[in-house]
Design a protein around this motif. Sequence first.
Motif, PDB file in Angstrom:
ATOM      1  N   GLY A  38     -18.091   2.828 -15.406  1.00 15.20           N
ATOM      2  CA  GLY A  38     -17.363   2.856 -16.660  1.00 15.20           C
ATOM      3  C   GLY A  38     -16.020   2.160 -16.544  1.00 15.20           C
ATOM      4  N   GLY A  39     -14.980   2.793 -17.092  1.00 15.76           N
ATOM      5  CA  GLY A  39     -13.664   2.170 -17.116  1.00 15.76           C
ATOM      6  C   GLY A  39     -13.089   1.895 -15.743  1.00 15.76           C
ATOM      7  N   LEU A  40     -13.279   2.816 -14.812  1.00 16.48           N
ATOM      8  CA  LEU A  40     -12.794   2.627 -13.447  1.00 16.48           C
ATOM      9  C   LEU A  40     -13.756   1.784 -12.621  1.00 16.48           C
ATOM     10  N   GLY A  41     -15.038   2.083 -12.726  1.00 17.91           N
ATOM     11  CA  GLY A  41     -16.035   1.391 -11.925  1.00 17.91           C
ATOM     12  C   GLY A  41     -16.166  -0.077 -12.262  1.00 17.91           C
ATOM     13  N   SER A  42     -15.822  -0.456 -13.497  1.00 18.97           N
ATOM     14  CA  SER A  42     -15.932  -1.866 -13.891  1.00 18.97           C
ATOM     15  C   SER A  42     -15.049  -2.770 -13.037  1.00 18.97           C
ATOM     16  N   ALA A  59     -24.185   3.380  -8.846  1.00 14.82           N
ATOM     17  CA  ALA A  59     -24.769   4.631  -9.331  1.00 14.82           C
ATOM     18  C   ALA A  59     -24.229   4.985 -10.716  1.00 14.82           C
ATOM     19  N   ASP A  60     -25.118   5.043 -11.684  1.00 14.51           N
ATOM     20  CA  ASP A  60     -24.763   5.485 -13.039  1.00 14.51           C
ATOM     21  C   ASP A  60     -26.059   5.724 -13.804  1.00 14.51           C
ATOM     22  N   PHE A  61     -26.192   6.891 -14.420  1.00 17.39           N
ATOM     23  CA  PHE A  61     -27.415   7.224 -15.159  1.00 17.39           C
ATOM     24  C   PHE A  61     -27.303   6.892 -16.640  1.00 17.39           C
ATOM     25  N   ASP A  62     -26.137   6.422 -17.080  1.00 16.63           N
ATOM     26  CA  ASP A  62     -25.864   6.239 -18.503  1.00 16.63           C
ATOM     27  C   ASP A  62     -26.235   4.827 -18.963  1.00 16.63           C
ATOM     28  N   SER A  63     -26.261   4.650 -20.280  1.00 16.54           N
ATOM     29  CA  SER A  63     -26.485   3.331 -20.867  1.00 16.54           C
ATOM     30  C   SER A  63     -25.221   2.877 -21.592  1.00 16.54           C
ATOM     31  N   VAL A  64     -25.132   1.599 -21.852  1.00 15.15           N
ATOM     32  CA  VAL A  64     -23.943   1.020 -22.474  1.00 15.15           C
ATOM     33  C   VAL A  64     -23.901   1.374 -23.955  1.00 15.15           C
ATOM     34  N   GLN A  72     -14.545  -0.801 -20.612  1.00 17.25           N
ATOM     35  CA  GLN A  72     -15.502  -0.986 -19.518  1.00 17.25           C
ATOM     36  C   GLN A  72     -15.882  -2.461 -19.436  1.00 17.25           C
ATOM     37  N   ILE A  73     -15.012  -3.229 -18.777  1.00 15.81           N
ATOM     38  CA  ILE A  73     -15.023  -4.687 -18.902  1.00 15.81           C
ATOM     39  C   ILE A  73     -16.178  -5.367 -18.169  1.00 15.81           C
ATOM     40  N   ILE A  74     -16.961  -4.642 -17.412  1.00 18.26           N
ATOM     41  CA  ILE A  74     -18.124  -5.248 -16.760  1.00 18.26           C
ATOM     42  C   ILE A  74     -19.272  -5.424 -17.753  1.00 18.26           C
ATOM     43  N   HIS A  75     -19.222  -4.700 -18.869  1.00 14.11           N
ATOM     44  CA  HIS A  75     -20.271  -4.743 -19.888  1.00 14.11           C
ATOM     45  C   HIS A  75     -19.813  -5.591 -21.082  1.00 14.11           C
ATOM     46  N   ASP A  76     -20.778  -6.062 -21.880  1.00 13.40           N
ATOM     47  CA  ASP A  76     -20.440  -6.843 -23.069  1.00 13.40           C
ATOM     48  C   ASP A  76     -21.335  -6.430 -24.241  1.00 13.40           C
ATOM     49  N   THR A  77     -21.099  -7.017 -25.389  1.00  9.25           N
ATOM     50  CA  THR A  77     -21.816  -6.622 -26.599  1.00  9.25           C
ATOM     51  C   THR A  77     -23.338  -6.755 -26.468  1.00  9.25           C
ATOM     52  N   PRO A  78     -23.862  -7.843 -25.893  1.00  7.73           N
ATOM     53  CA  PRO A  78     -25.325  -7.933 -25.758  1.00  7.73           C
ATOM     54  C   PRO A  78     -25.934  -6.872 -24.846  1.00  7.73           C
ATOM     55  N   SER A  79     -25.107  -6.211 -24.022  1.00  8.33           N
ATOM     56  CA  SER A  79     -25.646  -5.205 -23.101  1.00  8.33           C
ATOM     57  C   SER A  79     -25.680  -3.803 -23.700  1.00  8.33           C
ATOM     58  N   SER A  87     -26.789  -3.697 -16.585  1.00  2.80           N
ATOM     59  CA  SER A  87     -25.744  -4.532 -17.167  1.00  2.80           C
ATOM     60  C   SER A  87     -24.784  -5.023 -16.083  1.00  2.80           C
ATOM     61  N   ALA A  88     -24.394  -4.113 -15.194  1.00  5.48           N
ATOM     62  CA  ALA A  88     -23.468  -4.474 -14.113  1.00  5.48           C
ATOM     63  C   ALA A  88     -24.107  -5.466 -13.150  1.00  5.48           C
ATOM     64  N   ILE A  89     -25.370  -5.266 -12.833  1.00  7.64           N
ATOM     65  CA  ILE A  89     -26.063  -6.176 -11.903  1.00  7.64           C
ATOM     66  C   ILE A  89     -26.082  -7.603 -12.460  1.00  7.64           C
ATOM     67  N   THR A  90     -26.320  -7.755 -13.749  1.00  5.39           N
ATOM     68  CA  THR A  90     -26.321  -9.078 -14.362  1.00  5.39           C
ATOM     69  C   THR A  90     -24.969  -9.757 -14.190  1.00  5.39           C
ATOM     70  N   ARG A  91     -23.905  -9.010 -14.465  1.00 10.65           N
ATOM     71  CA  ARG A  91     -22.544  -9.586 -14.377  1.00 10.65           C
ATOM     72  C   ARG A  91     -22.159  -9.876 -12.931  1.00 10.65           C
ATOM     73  N   LEU A  92     -22.455  -8.969 -12.030  1.00  8.85           N
ATOM     74  CA  LEU A  92     -22.058  -9.140 -10.635  1.00  8.85           C
ATOM     75  C   LEU A  92     -22.837 -10.267  -9.960  1.00  8.85           C
ATOM     76  N   THR A  93     -24.100 -10.404 -10.320  1.00 13.57           N
ATOM     77  CA  THR A  93     -24.904 -11.496  -9.769  1.00 13.57           C
ATOM     78  C   THR A  93     -24.348 -12.845 -10.202  1.00 13.57           C
ATOM     79  N   ALA A  94     -23.870 -12.907 -11.442  1.00 13.34           N
ATOM     80  CA  ALA A  94     -23.274 -14.149 -11.935  1.00 13.34           C
ATOM     81  C   ALA A  94     -21.975 -14.471 -11.197  1.00 13.34           C
ATOM     82  N   ILE A  95     -21.228 -13.441 -10.833  1.00 13.73           N
ATOM     83  CA  ILE A  95     -19.968 -13.646 -10.123  1.00 13.73           C
ATOM     84  C   ILE A  95     -20.204 -14.031  -8.675  1.00 13.73           C
ATOM     85  N   ASN A  96     -21.120 -13.326  -8.007  1.00  6.70           N
ATOM     86  CA  ASN A  96     -21.354 -13.587  -6.591  1.00  6.70           C
ATOM     87  C   ASN A  96     -22.814 -13.300  -6.225  1.00  6.70           C
ATOM     88  N   PRO A  97     -23.649 -14.318  -6.264  1.00  4.17           N
ATOM     89  CA  PRO A  97     -25.075 -14.118  -5.952  1.00  4.17           C
ATOM     90  C   PRO A  97     -25.350 -13.903  -4.470  1.00  4.17           C
TER      91      PRO A  97
END
Length: 257
Positions: A38-42, A59-64, A72-79, A87-97
């Motif tokens: 969320g806000g901290l984990g992002s 680790a997170d059981f919730d949805s965006v 929660q800046i790791i997530h965006d409107t399409p997520s 959602s986080a995996i998509t963003r992090l993979t783009a940053i550092n595959p």
Amino acid sequence: MLTDEELLRYSRQILLQQVDIDGQLRLKQSRVLIVGLGGLGSPVALYLAAAGVGALHLADFDSVDLTNLQRQIIHDTPSVGLSKVDSAITRLTAINPQITLVAHRAGLDADSLAAAVAGVDLVLDCSDNFSTREAVNAACVAACKPLVSGAAIRLEAQLSVFDPRRPESPCYHCLYGHGSETELTCSEAGVIGPLVGLVGSLQALEALKLLAGFGEPMVGRLLLIDALSTRFRELKVKRDPGCSVCGTGPRAAVEHE
């Protein structure tokens, strides 16, 4: 070894004498568990991925939800509607595959939490409720793994590092005991976005210091942040010999520095 691409990607932090090649290699070989995206984990996840931490366990059981996007800046409107982990995996993979991402999409019970903590080198608690923080702390004490803990609500925040590898280090329970019966969440009390960004960034910094082996981590110290007046205050915190999680004996004191 670091590849030529890694040497270029991480060149600005490798230039720091406190990090250098050896520190970057330690980051590459490290495994980290982030509890809560969320806000901290992002910012935690974004900065640790960008810094080249080898494996991030998410680790997170919730949805965006739409209400998450204010902070929660790791997530965006399409997520919106997707799993926060996905959602986080998509963003992090783009940053550092080049890093490894391990998904924990279900809520962690006692057994799965213990296994998740045992499988990493360091844990970051970015959750938003006391019961999770207590469970994560207990698992870290049992597995002797360092824990970087942050919390923010309204316009106030706290940050500390608990390292059971150090005999003088308190644990989360030493500070907070059984918590408050009137605990509020961000959905009830509100929170300003840049504050969780600040705390999450500091959590990421503390994690990098512990993993790469430089600087002075915030062990035995509690940072209090008042965002309304932009004031920072630090308290010294001693280990409680009578703590039901990490020790026995009379309660320790919290001292103003």
